[in-house]
Design an enzyme around this catalytic site. Structure first.
Site, PDB file in Angstrom:
ATOM      1  N   ASP A   9      -2.715   0.947  -0.324  1.00 28.67           N
ATOM      2  CA  ASP A   9      -3.495  -0.161   0.224  1.00 28.67           C
ATOM      3  C   ASP A   9      -4.404   0.382   1.318  1.00 28.67           C
ATOM      4  O   ASP A   9      -3.951   1.134   2.191  1.00 28.67           O
ATOM      5  CB  ASP A   9      -2.578  -1.238   0.801  1.00 28.67           C
ATOM      6  CG  ASP A   9      -1.739  -1.934  -0.264  1.00 28.67           C
ATOM      7  OD1 ASP A   9      -1.973  -1.674  -1.461  1.00 28.67           O
ATOM      8  OD2 ASP A   9      -0.867  -2.737   0.106  1.00 28.67           O
ATOM      9  N   ASP A 131      -0.116 -14.054  -7.447  1.00 25.64           N
ATOM     10  CA  ASP A 131       0.529 -14.037  -6.136  1.00 25.64           C
ATOM     11  C   ASP A 131       1.204 -15.389  -5.935  1.00 25.64           C
ATOM     12  O   ASP A 131       0.529 -16.424  -5.863  1.00 25.64           O
ATOM     13  CB  ASP A 131      -0.506 -13.793  -5.042  1.00 25.64           C
ATOM     14  CG  ASP A 131      -1.254 -12.476  -5.246  1.00 25.64           C
ATOM     15  OD1 ASP A 131      -0.627 -11.529  -5.766  1.00 25.64           O
ATOM     16  OD2 ASP A 131      -2.432 -12.395  -4.885  1.00 25.64           O
TER      17      ASP A 131
END
Length: 239
Positions: A9, A131
């Site tokens: 990330d 998500d």
């Protein structure tokens, strides 16, 4: 054996991890994501999940050069997400070396558009990000309801031939609390053709082995790897 997908990330060109998607709860693990990618390749990993967190926040790709450097200097099969809001950004990610692209909030807010992209570039090149919190899709940095349940989301894309679904249990992401195996098992039972990618909560080697035993095809992990909680050699011996 379950497909192993370590994650990198990116914020400000650095390799970081967040807790439950909170940008204020950030840990930096490396100033050089390429070095991390090269180390992963040397250890024997084949896949890599790269997320442009700056891009996700700004609604346009920010860290394309990180993708370019990793894709050009490793043999890893890279999927890239974060800030992909239009077809130009989608093409830029592919042109920069992404083998697949992960679509997050847009997959919930503009599902018909994403389905059109699948028809254009190939469904196998797209991963849709589911998500979820308490069975509902969350969008815009996980702060807003996405207008559909997790099952409705997966069903929509399965019906259109998009079978790669990255399902993140928001409540467990970056928390090292263990993956939500009952959630993933129920999705696999409901959608047996789904090439599900579990994300969120992996804390140790046993968590990944448990996902494998549950029949989950793939798993993304980050913090557990960076903090030395995984027996990499054990996991990779069946790759």
């Amino acid at each position: 054996m379950i497909e192993l997908i370590p994650a990198i990330d990116i914020i400000g060109g650095k390799c970081v991890r967040l807790a439950k998607g909170d940008y204020a709860a950030r840990t930096t693990y490396s100033d050089n994501p390429l070095e991390i990618a090269l180390r992963l390749q040397e250890q024997g990993f084949r896949r890599l999940h790269v997320v442009d967190l700056d891009g996700a926040k700004e609604n346009h790709i920010v860290n394309l050069r990180v993708l370019e450097s990793i894709a050009s200097q490793t043999r890893l099969v890279v999927d890239f997400g974060g800030g992909i809001k239009n077809e130009a950004a989608l093409q830029a990610a592919f042109d920069s070396g992404a083998a697949m692209v992960t679509i997050g909030s847009l997959a919930a807010t503009s599902p018909e558009l994403v389905a059109e992209w699948a028809a254009t570039c190939g469904a196998d090149r797209l991963i849709v990000g589911a998500d979820a919190m308490e069975g509902r899709i969350r969008i815009k940095g996980w702060k807003e309801d996405g207008g559909m349940s997790l099952e409705e989301f997966v069903a929509f894309y399965m019906q259109r031939g998009i079978t790669r679904v990255l399902c993140t249990d928001i409540s467990r992401d970056g928390m090292l609390s263990g993956p939500n195996i009952p959630l993933y098992r129920s999705l696999m039972q409901r959608f047996p053709g789904c090439r599900l990618i579990a994300s969120g909560g992996v804390s140790c080697t046993q968590d990944i082995l448990a996902l494998d035993s549950a029949g989950v095809p793939s798993v993304v992990f980050g913090k557990a790897y960076y903090e030395g909680r995984l027996d990499v050699s054990q996991l990779l011996q069946h790759q």
